[in-house]
Motif scaffolding. Structure first.
Motif, PDB file in Angstrom:
ATOM      1  N   HIS A  21       0.771  -1.382   0.099  1.00 49.15           N
ATOM      2  CA  HIS A  21      -0.072  -0.007  -0.116  1.00 49.15           C
ATOM      3  C   HIS A  21       0.921   1.309   0.040  1.00 49.15           C
ATOM      4  CE1 HIS A  21      -4.114  -1.937   1.723  1.00 49.15           C
ATOM      5  NE2 HIS A  21      -3.345  -2.576   0.756  1.00 49.15           N
ATOM      6  N   ILE A  22       1.677   1.269   1.003  1.00 47.34           N
ATOM      7  CA  ILE A  22       2.617   2.348   0.902  1.00 47.34           C
ATOM      8  C   ILE A  22       3.371   2.804  -0.174  1.00 47.34           C
ATOM      9  CG2 ILE A  22       4.508   3.159   2.326  1.00 47.34           C
ATOM     10  CD1 ILE A  22       3.500   1.760   4.807  1.00 47.34           C
ATOM     11  N   LEU A  23       4.102   1.790  -0.745  1.00 50.14           N
ATOM     12  CA  LEU A  23       5.044   1.633  -1.928  1.00 50.14           C
ATOM     13  C   LEU A  23       4.111   2.155  -3.193  1.00 50.14           C
ATOM     14  CD1 LEU A  23       7.788   1.508  -3.214  1.00 50.14           C
ATOM     15  CD2 LEU A  23       7.412  -0.851  -3.579  1.00 50.14           C
ATOM     16  N   SER A  24       2.879   1.512  -3.373  1.00 51.63           N
ATOM     17  CA  SER A  24       2.088   1.834  -4.499  1.00 51.63           C
ATOM     18  C   SER A  24       1.688   3.297  -4.472  1.00 51.63           C
ATOM     19  CB  SER A  24       0.861   0.794  -4.498  1.00 51.63           C
ATOM     20  OG  SER A  24       1.264  -0.377  -4.645  1.00 51.63           O
ATOM     21  N   LYS A  25       1.353   3.677  -3.127  1.00 53.92           N
ATOM     22  CA  LYS A  25       0.894   5.131  -3.145  1.00 53.92           C
ATOM     23  C   LYS A  25       1.959   6.164  -3.554  1.00 53.92           C
ATOM     24  CE  LYS A  25      -2.706   4.382   0.170  1.00 53.92           C
ATOM     25  NZ  LYS A  25      -3.219   4.476   1.332  1.00 53.92           N
TER      26      LYS A  25
ATOM     27  N   LEU B  28       2.301   6.191  -7.448  1.00 51.22           N
ATOM     28  CA  LEU B  28       1.386   6.904  -7.967  1.00 51.22           C
ATOM     29  C   LEU B  28       1.705   8.492  -7.684  1.00 51.22           C
ATOM     30  CD1 LEU B  28      -1.892   4.807  -6.701  1.00 51.22           C
ATOM     31  CD2 LEU B  28      -1.124   5.214  -9.091  1.00 51.22           C
ATOM     32  N   TRP B  29       2.071   8.903  -6.821  1.00 49.02           N
ATOM     33  CA  TRP B  29       2.568  10.212  -6.359  1.00 49.02           C
ATOM     34  C   TRP B  29       3.527  10.683  -7.304  1.00 49.02           C
ATOM     35  CZ3 TRP B  29       6.728  13.007  -4.631  1.00 49.02           C
ATOM     36  CH2 TRP B  29       6.638  14.462  -4.297  1.00 49.02           C
ATOM     37  N   ARG B  30       4.464   9.711  -7.836  1.00 57.31           N
ATOM     38  CA  ARG B  30       5.441  10.084  -8.706  1.00 57.31           C
ATOM     39  C   ARG B  30       5.010  10.081 -10.265  1.00 57.31           C
ATOM     40  NH1 ARG B  30      10.903   9.415  -7.101  1.00 57.31           N
ATOM     41  NH2 ARG B  30      11.033   9.638  -4.978  1.00 57.31           N
ATOM     42  N   GLY B  31       3.999   9.784 -10.332  1.00 61.71           N
ATOM     43  CA  GLY B  31       3.176   9.548 -11.665  1.00 61.71           C
ATOM     44  C   GLY B  31       3.299   8.573 -12.471  1.00 61.71           C
ATOM     45  N   TYR B  32       3.638   7.257 -11.779  1.00 57.67           N
ATOM     46  CA  TYR B  32       3.597   6.105 -12.465  1.00 57.67           C
ATOM     47  C   TYR B  32       2.238   5.471 -12.883  1.00 57.67           C
ATOM     48  CZ  TYR B  32       8.585   5.979 -11.742  1.00 57.67           C
ATOM     49  OH  TYR B  32       9.990   6.468 -11.939  1.00 57.67           O
TER      50      TYR B  32
ATOM     51  N   ARG C 261      20.598   7.520   5.847  1.00 59.12           N
ATOM     52  CA  ARG C 261      20.916   8.832   5.133  1.00 59.12           C
ATOM     53  C   ARG C 261      19.811   9.382   4.486  1.00 59.12           C
ATOM     54  NH1 ARG C 261      26.212   7.973   1.641  1.00 59.12           N
ATOM     55  NH2 ARG C 261      25.726  10.263   1.343  1.00 59.12           N
ATOM     56  N   VAL C 262      19.057   8.269   4.138  1.00 57.85           N
ATOM     57  CA  VAL C 262      17.703   8.758   3.419  1.00 57.85           C
ATOM     58  C   VAL C 262      16.633   7.994   4.075  1.00 57.85           C
ATOM     59  CG1 VAL C 262      18.848   9.517   1.213  1.00 57.85           C
ATOM     60  CG2 VAL C 262      18.239   7.034   1.503  1.00 57.85           C
TER      61      VAL C 262
ATOM     62  N   ARG D 124      14.258   5.564  -0.602  1.00 56.05           N
ATOM     63  CA  ARG D 124      15.224   4.737  -1.147  1.00 56.05           C
ATOM     64  C   ARG D 124      14.922   3.607  -1.998  1.00 56.05           C
ATOM     65  NH1 ARG D 124      17.656   3.759   3.395  1.00 56.05           N
ATOM     66  NH2 ARG D 124      16.858   1.466   3.859  1.00 56.05           N
ATOM     67  N   ALA D 125      13.689   2.899  -1.731  1.00 58.92           N
ATOM     68  CA  ALA D 125      12.790   1.887  -2.395  1.00 58.92           C
ATOM     69  C   ALA D 125      12.530   2.522  -3.755  1.00 58.92           C
ATOM     70  CB  ALA D 125      11.674   1.356  -1.514  1.00 58.92           C
ATOM     71  N   VAL D 126      11.793   3.611  -3.862  1.00 49.60           N
ATOM     72  CA  VAL D 126      11.413   4.220  -5.075  1.00 49.60           C
ATOM     73  C   VAL D 126      12.720   4.677  -5.851  1.00 49.60           C
ATOM     74  CG1 VAL D 126      10.288   6.296  -5.918  1.00 49.60           C
ATOM     75  CG2 VAL D 126       9.148   5.176  -3.903  1.00 49.60           C
TER      76      VAL D 126
END
Length: 341
Positions: free
Chosen positions: A37-41, A44-48, A266-267, A272-274
């Motif tokens: 859920h977290i990664l998919s949102k 989507l926010w990045r425009g994918y 550091r991030v 980092r995952a995205v």
């Protein structure tokens, strides 16, 4: 020149944002679903453009979002499995039960009308994110969807078969433990451990099956909480251990120490995952990061050819030493015979 660079960068970002990503999260458990859920949102926010097969709906509406329901896998878990009884089973039998759940889940999910329609569509994707559990049957979707690069997302420590399938070195003697994920005291569930650690909340661990007993042991070993067996749970023992965890400062102090280590990044983990997902898309699968172990035979991966060579060398060395020793003994005996004569 700066303007040209800016336009070039914008073009790259737009091209990257148009990428189509397929996410497959088959496990019927909300703790396994939340990371997706977290990664998919975030994607989507990045425009994918994201298509996700999952058991727990995100309940969102977005023009770039398509969701395919896999919740049919919950039926046997909610109807046939007694988790109290599973708690009483030995660990090996508990793992066999989990394998049965996985096999049944995959079978009923793939037979769903919506899933079959999706498979027949053959729509190509630029990247596939697959839950890193033992859902080997879902590998076949990769070829149906244009053979995109595959990234595995682990929602708990993966079985050894997963590491071997992807050519990763796996030694249970030194494999790291992975804790994934407010009140004053948190109960144990592997999806909550990260959150509890991040917020420095001591734990009351009540394991039932799978890796939960291992997680409870790590909680007790690290001094960040108390392990309470389900068979020992009563009103008195539960209140006793909650009070212990809440009021004994050593548990909060230990968790604060662990939390400071956990936060030292550091991030942001999601960023980092995205970033890594975008890296794989930009570099067409990042084949330069592909493990060479994937192309090795099992006996090469286990270094049995090297072991065999070393054994042969050692055997030859021992053989030559034996011959040399025997010749030396014969030579010495010959000298003694000459001296006597």
């Amino acid at each position: 020149m700066l303007r040209a660079f800016a336009f070039s960068l914008l073009a790259v970002v737009r091209a990257s944002s148009a990428a189509k990503i397929l996410v497959i999260a088959p496990t019927p458990s909300i703790s396994h679903q939340l990371p997706f859920h977290i990664l998919s949102k975030a994607l989507l926010w990045r425009g994918y453009r994201v298509t996700i097969l999952m058991t727990d709906s995100m309940k969102i509406s977005h023009e770039n979002y398509t969701e395919i329901d896999l919740s049919v896998a919950y039926r046997p878990i909610r109807g046939d499995y007694d988790f109290v009884k599973i708690y009483e089973e030995p660990p090996i039998k508990s793992m066999n039960i989990m394998q049965g759940v996985v096999g049944y889940s995959a079978e009923v999910q793939l037979n769903e009308t919506s899933v079959q329609s999706f498979i027949r569509s053959g729509e190509p994707y630029d990247l596939e994110i697959l839950e890193g559990f033992i859902y080997v049957c879902y590998y076949g979707l990769v070829h149906k969807m244009g053979s995109p690069p595959v990234v595995k997302l682990l929602t708990l420590t993966a079985p050894s078969s997963v590491y071997y399938n992807f050519g990763s070195a796996m030694n249970p003697a030194f494999m790291p433990d992975m804790w994934l994920g407010s009140s004053k005291c948190a109960t144990l569930h592997y999806s909550r451990l990260n959150k509890a650690t991040y917020h420095a909340i001591p734990l009351l661990a009540i394991p039932f099956f799978g890796d939960q007993a291992h997680n409870a042991a790590k909680v007790r070993q690290s001094g960040t909480g108390v392990w309470l067996e389900y068979s020992d749970v009563t009103n008195d023992t539960l209140l006793r251990d909650i009070r212990t965890v809440v009021h004994d400062s050593k548990y909060r102090d230990s968790m604060r120490t662990l939390s400071s280590i956990f936060r030292e990044h550091r991030v942001d983990s999601l960023e980092r995952a995205v970033w890594w997902l975008e890296y794989v898309i930009r570099h067409k699968g990042a084949l330069h990061l592909r493990s060479a172990a994937i192309d090795l035979h099992w006996w090469q991966r286990l270094l049995l050819d090297v072991v065999a060579f070393m054994l042969v060398v050692a055997a030859i060395a021992v053989y030559l030493m034996c011959i040399s020793f025997r010749r030396l003994v014969q030579l010495l005996l010959g000298y003694k015979s000459e001296d006597k004569s």
